[in-house]
Write an enzyme that holds these catalytic residues in place. Structure first.
Site: not given
Ligand code: SAM
Length: 230
Positions: A79-80
């Site tokens: 994920s970011q």
């Protein structure tokens, strides 16, 4: 002999240089996500400390400290960093809290939670990712309890949890997860369509009452399983 010494020295210098460069990039990343609204110092400290580049393919090392999601194989992503930090901040964990993560993926978020002193349990449905994450987390000295399987039903053997974080987008809030929360515990889960989800936080207020907050729009890979997408 002299040549060997010289090349060892060069290797060490290169190693130190890239170590310093990654530390600098991590600090810059933490500053970036702080500007975007992350204020929990323990979360920011974990971002400053964890070598995110270790969790991704070496071909992507130079993008490891961008605030972006990156591919990790099996059609999945790490994920970011902002998203990882936002979800972790919403959990409001304290040292020693028991936290369940659904979607181990690369293992990065599990390492952030471990670094913050949580007792971490994490479930991943892809065997390849499960093994890879286990290896990297061990290498870094973190010891979460990991499981290969469908996390949409939670992990009742270790329930109740002080926090549950789902790192894939669910069509609805999986009811088994709510039941596995401690009183005062929080479930953080993105809920919506396959294209976009609202971050939802559910707090178990008492044995049979819950409070729900709808927070911010995100885009996750789908949560696939019995209580998720087909
Ligand atoms: N937390 C991860 C990290 O730090 O890299 C992010 C992983 S990625 C955005 C979401 C992960 O959820 C994927 O690895 C995917 O395979 C996993 N996943 C999806 N459905 C799942 C399920 N039912 N049970 C367990 N894992 C699931």
């Amino acid at each position: 002999m002299k040549l060997n010494c010289q090349s060892t020295h060069i290797e060490l210098t290169k190693g130190n240089r890239s170590h310093r460069k990654h530390a600098r990039l991590r600090n810059r990343l933490a500053d970036t996500i702080a500007e975007k609204g992350i204020h929990d110092e323990a979360v920011l400290m974990a971002v400053r400390s964890i070598p995110r580049h270790i969790f991704i393919d070496t071909a992507l090392t130079n993008r490891a400290y961008d605030d972006r999601a990156l591919p990790i194989g099996c059609g999945q992503t790490i994920s970011q960093p902002y998203t990882v930090a936002a979800q972790t901040q919403l959990l409001e964990i304290k040292r020693g809290d028991k936290v369940l993560e659904i979607g181990t993926g690369s293992g990065y978020q599990a390492s952030i939670l471990c670094h913050m002193g949580a007792d971490v349990y994490s479930v991943e449905r892809h065997e390849e990712l499960y093994h890879k994450a286990r290896e990297i987390l061990q290498e870094l000295g973190y010891r979460p309890t990991l499981k290969l399987g469908d996390g949409t039903k939670g992990w009742s053997a270790y329930a109740p949890y002080d926090g549950i974080v789902v790192t894939a987008g669910a069509p609805v809030v999986p009811d088994d997860l709510i039941k596995q929360l401690n009183i005062g515990g929080r479930l953080v889960v993105p809920v919506g369509s396959k294209e976009s989800q609202m971050m939802v936080r559910i707090t178990r207020v008492s044995e049979d009452s819950y409070e729900e907050e709808q927070l911010q729009q995100f885009k996750f890979v789908p949560l696939i399983g019995e209580k998720g997408w087909d």
